[in-house]
Design a protein around this motif. Structure first.
Motif, PDB file in Angstrom:
ATOM      1  N   THR A 157       0.840  -1.376   0.164  1.00  0.00           N
ATOM      2  CA  THR A 157       0.065   0.067   0.030  1.00  0.00           C
ATOM      3  C   THR A 157       0.917   1.120  -0.052  1.00  0.00           C
ATOM      4  OG1 THR A 157      -0.054  -0.335   2.371  1.00  0.00           O
ATOM      5  CG2 THR A 157      -2.158  -1.006   0.956  1.00  0.00           C
ATOM      6  N   LEU A 158       2.134   1.181   0.629  1.00  0.00           N
ATOM      7  CA  LEU A 158       2.894   2.311   0.570  1.00  0.00           C
ATOM      8  C   LEU A 158       3.288   2.558  -0.704  1.00  0.00           C
ATOM      9  CD1 LEU A 158       5.006   1.898   4.109  1.00  0.00           C
ATOM     10  CD2 LEU A 158       2.916   3.399   3.431  1.00  0.00           C
ATOM     11  N   SER A 159       3.781   1.528  -1.426  1.00  0.00           N
ATOM     12  CA  SER A 159       4.430   1.908  -2.711  1.00  0.00           C
ATOM     13  C   SER A 159       3.430   3.022  -3.689  1.00  0.00           C
ATOM     14  CB  SER A 159       4.727   0.657  -3.395  1.00  0.00           C
ATOM     15  OG  SER A 159       3.698  -0.071  -3.743  1.00  0.00           O
ATOM     16  N   ARG A 160       2.307   2.777  -3.520  1.00  0.00           N
ATOM     17  CA  ARG A 160       1.100   3.134  -4.481  1.00  0.00           C
ATOM     18  C   ARG A 160       1.221   4.813  -3.887  1.00  0.00           C
ATOM     19  NH1 ARG A 160      -2.743  -1.728  -2.799  1.00  0.00           N
ATOM     20  NH2 ARG A 160      -1.038  -3.323  -3.217  1.00  0.00           N
ATOM     21  N   LEU A 161       1.385   4.944  -2.736  1.00  0.00           N
ATOM     22  CA  LEU A 161       1.419   6.400  -2.408  1.00  0.00           C
ATOM     23  C   LEU A 161       2.073   7.538  -3.410  1.00  0.00           C
ATOM     24  CD1 LEU A 161       1.557   6.353   1.679  1.00  0.00           C
ATOM     25  CD2 LEU A 161      -0.538   6.421  -0.029  1.00  0.00           C
ATOM     26  N   ASP A 162       1.342   8.658  -3.694  1.00  0.00           N
ATOM     27  CA  ASP A 162       1.941   9.668  -4.442  1.00  0.00           C
ATOM     28  C   ASP A 162       3.395  10.230  -4.009  1.00  0.00           C
ATOM     29  OD1 ASP A 162       0.116   9.643  -6.255  1.00  0.00           O
ATOM     30  OD2 ASP A 162      -1.090  11.505  -5.372  1.00  0.00           O
ATOM     31  N   ALA A 163       3.550   9.907  -2.662  1.00  0.00           N
ATOM     32  CA  ALA A 163       4.933  10.413  -1.993  1.00  0.00           C
ATOM     33  C   ALA A 163       5.959   9.529  -2.469  1.00  0.00           C
ATOM     34  CB  ALA A 163       4.762  10.524  -0.501  1.00  0.00           C
ATOM     35  N   PHE A 164       5.859   8.235  -2.852  1.00  0.00           N
ATOM     36  CA  PHE A 164       6.905   7.277  -3.207  1.00  0.00           C
ATOM     37  C   PHE A 164       6.424   7.035  -4.769  1.00  0.00           C
ATOM     38  CE2 PHE A 164       6.253   6.201   1.444  1.00  0.00           C
ATOM     39  CZ  PHE A 164       7.214   6.893   1.769  1.00  0.00           C
ATOM     40  N   ASP A 165       5.131   6.588  -5.133  1.00  0.00           N
ATOM     41  CA  ASP A 165       5.013   6.302  -6.635  1.00  0.00           C
ATOM     42  C   ASP A 165       6.176   5.436  -7.204  1.00  0.00           C
ATOM     43  OD1 ASP A 165       3.631   6.563  -8.730  1.00  0.00           O
ATOM     44  OD2 ASP A 165       5.027   8.052  -9.507  1.00  0.00           O
ATOM     45  N   LEU A 166       6.336   4.335  -6.378  1.00  0.00           N
ATOM     46  CA  LEU A 166       7.309   3.206  -6.611  1.00  0.00           C
ATOM     47  C   LEU A 166       7.116   2.092  -7.749  1.00  0.00           C
ATOM     48  CD1 LEU A 166      10.094   2.441  -5.290  1.00  0.00           C
ATOM     49  CD2 LEU A 166       8.648   0.773  -3.607  1.00  0.00           C
ATOM     50  N   THR A 167       7.935   2.162  -8.594  1.00  0.00           N
ATOM     51  CA  THR A 167       8.141   1.015  -9.679  1.00  0.00           C
ATOM     52  C   THR A 167       8.454  -0.183  -8.754  1.00  0.00           C
ATOM     53  OG1 THR A 167       8.603   2.317 -11.310  1.00  0.00           O
ATOM     54  CG2 THR A 167       9.172  -0.174 -11.506  1.00  0.00           C
ATOM     55  N   THR A 168       7.663  -1.409  -8.860  1.00  0.00           N
ATOM     56  CA  THR A 168       7.722  -2.463  -8.277  1.00  0.00           C
ATOM     57  C   THR A 168       7.058  -3.685  -8.876  1.00  0.00           C
ATOM     58  OG1 THR A 168       7.137  -3.151  -5.828  1.00  0.00           O
ATOM     59  CG2 THR A 168       5.326  -2.056  -6.996  1.00  0.00           C
ATOM     60  N   VAL A 169       7.071  -4.820  -7.969  1.00  0.00           N
ATOM     61  CA  VAL A 169       6.477  -5.983  -8.812  1.00  0.00           C
ATOM     62  C   VAL A 169       5.061  -6.444  -7.840  1.00  0.00           C
ATOM     63  CG1 VAL A 169       6.771  -8.437  -9.129  1.00  0.00           C
ATOM     64  CG2 VAL A 169       8.471  -6.737  -9.632  1.00  0.00           C
ATOM     65  N   SER A 170       3.936  -6.589  -8.552  1.00  0.00           N
ATOM     66  CA  SER A 170       2.930  -7.258  -7.696  1.00  0.00           C
ATOM     67  C   SER A 170       2.979  -8.505  -7.718  1.00  0.00           C
ATOM     68  CB  SER A 170       1.800  -6.454  -8.474  1.00  0.00           C
ATOM     69  OG  SER A 170       0.515  -7.188  -7.971  1.00  0.00           O
ATOM     70  N   GLN A 171       2.746  -9.141  -6.556  1.00  0.00           N
ATOM     71  CA  GLN A 171       2.324 -10.483  -6.367  1.00  0.00           C
ATOM     72  C   GLN A 171       1.048 -10.741  -6.348  1.00  0.00           C
ATOM     73  OE1 GLN A 171       5.048 -12.530  -3.401  1.00  0.00           O
ATOM     74  NE2 GLN A 171       5.442 -10.656  -2.594  1.00  0.00           N
ATOM     75  N   ASN A 172       0.005 -10.051  -6.676  1.00  0.00           N
ATOM     76  CA  ASN A 172      -1.169 -10.360  -6.646  1.00  0.00           C
ATOM     77  C   ASN A 172      -1.750 -10.955  -5.229  1.00  0.00           C
ATOM     78  OD1 ASN A 172      -4.015 -11.129  -7.211  1.00  0.00           O
ATOM     79  ND2 ASN A 172      -3.628 -11.909  -9.250  1.00  0.00           N
ATOM     80  N   ALA A 173      -1.635 -10.090  -4.083  1.00  0.00           N
ATOM     81  CA  ALA A 173      -2.200 -10.683  -2.798  1.00  0.00           C
ATOM     82  C   ALA A 173      -3.550 -11.091  -2.669  1.00  0.00           C
ATOM     83  CB  ALA A 173      -1.957  -9.210  -1.799  1.00  0.00           C
ATOM     84  N   GLU A 174      -4.334 -10.462  -3.470  1.00  0.00           N
ATOM     85  CA  GLU A 174      -5.780 -11.035  -3.312  1.00  0.00           C
ATOM     86  C   GLU A 174      -5.969 -12.575  -3.899  1.00  0.00           C
ATOM     87  OE1 GLU A 174     -10.436 -10.017  -4.926  1.00  0.00           O
ATOM     88  OE2 GLU A 174      -8.721  -8.582  -5.451  1.00  0.00           O
ATOM     89  N   GLU A 175      -4.929 -12.821  -4.916  1.00  0.00           N
ATOM     90  CA  GLU A 175      -5.180 -14.275  -5.327  1.00  0.00           C
ATOM     91  C   GLU A 175      -4.582 -15.122  -4.340  1.00  0.00           C
ATOM     92  OE1 GLU A 175      -6.113 -17.424  -7.909  1.00  0.00           O
ATOM     93  OE2 GLU A 175      -7.219 -15.418  -7.608  1.00  0.00           O
ATOM     94  N   GLN A 176      -3.184 -14.752  -3.994  1.00  0.00           N
ATOM     95  CA  GLN A 176      -2.775 -15.570  -3.063  1.00  0.00           C
ATOM     96  C   GLN A 176      -3.345 -15.780  -1.931  1.00  0.00           C
ATOM     97  OE1 GLN A 176       1.537 -15.035  -1.803  1.00  0.00           O
ATOM     98  NE2 GLN A 176       2.058 -13.432  -3.413  1.00  0.00           N
ATOM     99  N   ALA A 177      -4.185 -14.961  -1.323  1.00  0.00           N
ATOM    100  CA  ALA A 177      -4.984 -15.225  -0.111  1.00  0.00           C
ATOM    101  C   ALA A 177      -6.235 -16.133  -0.587  1.00  0.00           C
ATOM    102  CB  ALA A 177      -5.562 -13.856   0.366  1.00  0.00           C
ATOM    103  N   ARG A 178      -6.749 -15.946  -1.680  1.00  0.00           N
ATOM    104  CA  ARG A 178      -7.649 -16.868  -2.180  1.00  0.00           C
ATOM    105  C   ARG A 178      -7.321 -18.365  -2.200  1.00  0.00           C
ATOM    106  NH1 ARG A 178      -9.975 -19.467  -6.394  1.00  0.00           N
ATOM    107  NH2 ARG A 178      -8.531 -18.836  -7.805  1.00  0.00           N
TER     108      ARG A 178
END
Length: 345
Positions: free
Chosen positions: A288-309
């Motif tokens: 969630t922090l990486s998505r804030l405008d203050a950081f706007d971080l290039t990153t890799v998504s692990q698809n948290a929702e699908e992992q949880a499901r």
């Protein structure tokens, strides 16, 4: 008495008695059996009846007695989750785990890892609460210890590859995810790319291997450089200070995770190093922090929702559907390009 009955006598302090199943039934003029069917979401009652019962229960403030229900059924219907209290990504996973569990009639018990509370203590708490299966987020215990634990309750390891134990595993392909970052940076024109690693764990090992493999694939063997780190912002900040004060800067840095990357950004900004003008920075997790405008971080998504499901599904397959063979589910990660990476100057 019906398993959903929440009868409780009035306390000695004069408090009103807790609403019971019989009170709901009397309000709507139905049998307790019919009301129980509605409150347990069992097929049979009409939609009109369901709405009447749910409205009456809400008006009376009726709540099912989960303890009585568990004793009656000899099932707790609780999934235990071990979570690192310092990880924003784990917090996001927990939110999705709650949703997935509630949809199929389970609930969660959380037990936290802290700087003074280890995995053993966290797991013992979950077992003490009669959790039927254990969903462990990024466990670091040896595979043999996790296999022993699986004999007490089904174990689902989330995030970590486990090569030598018959356990359920749900994870993303970490080496591929870091490889995608390197591919992205090389595509922008970077060659001097440093990796700040995550320590000695399996997840860190896989991500470090992904960095090395991708660098070699692009013919950048001589530029491979790994700095010691861990999963914290503090470690990323330390690595950033080292790079900023050590002479020639790389043109890009790939951090073990988003927390480490945010530490890097902090150190670079304090040292007057422009990101991404002078140095591009990328993380991993898309928390969630990486998505804030203050950081706007290039990153890799692990698809948290699908992992949880997938983790909840694996637990239910073990508990309710008789599956005994272990399963490993490897999800494809995906690059998320934001404002901290650009062409080198």
């Amino acid at each position: 008495m019906d398993e959903l009955d929440s009868a409780a006598p009035a306390g000695g302090n004069g408090a009103a008695p807790r609403p019971r199943l019989e009170d709901v039934a009397a309000r709507v003029g139905l049998s307790t059996a019919s009301v129980s069917l509605v409150l347990r979401n069992v097929p049979g009652p009409s939609e009109r009846t369901r709405q009447r019962v749910l409205k009456a229960a809400a008006e009376l403030g009726y709540r099912p007695d989960r303890t009585a229900s568990a004793l009656a059924s000899r099932r707790s219907r609780l999934l235990g989750v071990m979570v690192d209290i310092h990880s924003p990504f784990h917090a996001e996973l927990v939110e999705h785990l709650h949703t997935a569990a509630e949809e199929i009639g389970y609930d969660l018990v959380l037990s936290t890892l802290t700087r003074t509370r280890d995995e053993h203590a966290a797991v013992e708490t979950l077992l003490a609460f009669r959790c039927e299966a254990l969903i462990l987020l990024g466990p670091v215990a040896p595979a043999a210890a996790l296999a022993d634990l699986d004999r007490k309750a089904p174990v689902i390891s989330v995030g970590r590859r486990i090569a030598d134990a018959d356990l359920d595993v749900v994870r993303s392909a970490d080496d591929d995810g870091v490889g995608q970052i390197v591919d992205h940076l090389v595509g922008l024109g970077h060659r001097s790319i440093v990796h700040v690693d995550g320590g000695k764990g399996v997840i860190a090992t896989d991500r470090r291997r992904g960095y090395r493999s991708a660098m070699r694939r692009h013919g950048l063997d001589e530029h491979i450089r790994v700095l010691q780190g861990d999963s914290t912002e503090k470690a990323g900040e330390k690595a950033g200070r080292h790079l900023a004060g050590g002479g020639e800067l790389p043109t890009a840095v790939v951090a073990y995770n988003d927390q480490s990357a945010i530490g890097l950004l902090t150190a670079f900004r304090r040292a007057g190093v422009d990101v991404p003008g002078t140095v591009s920075v990328a993380g991993y997790d898309d928390d969630t922090l990486s998505r804030l405008d203050a950081f706007d971080l290039t990153t890799v998504s692990q698809n948290a929702e699908e992992q949880a499901r997938q983790a909840v599904t694996a637990a239910v397959e073990r508990l309710d559907r008789g599956r005994t063979e272990p399963r490993e589910i490897v999800l494809a990660p995906s690059l998320v390009t934001r404002g901290t990476t650009a062409e080198p100057r």
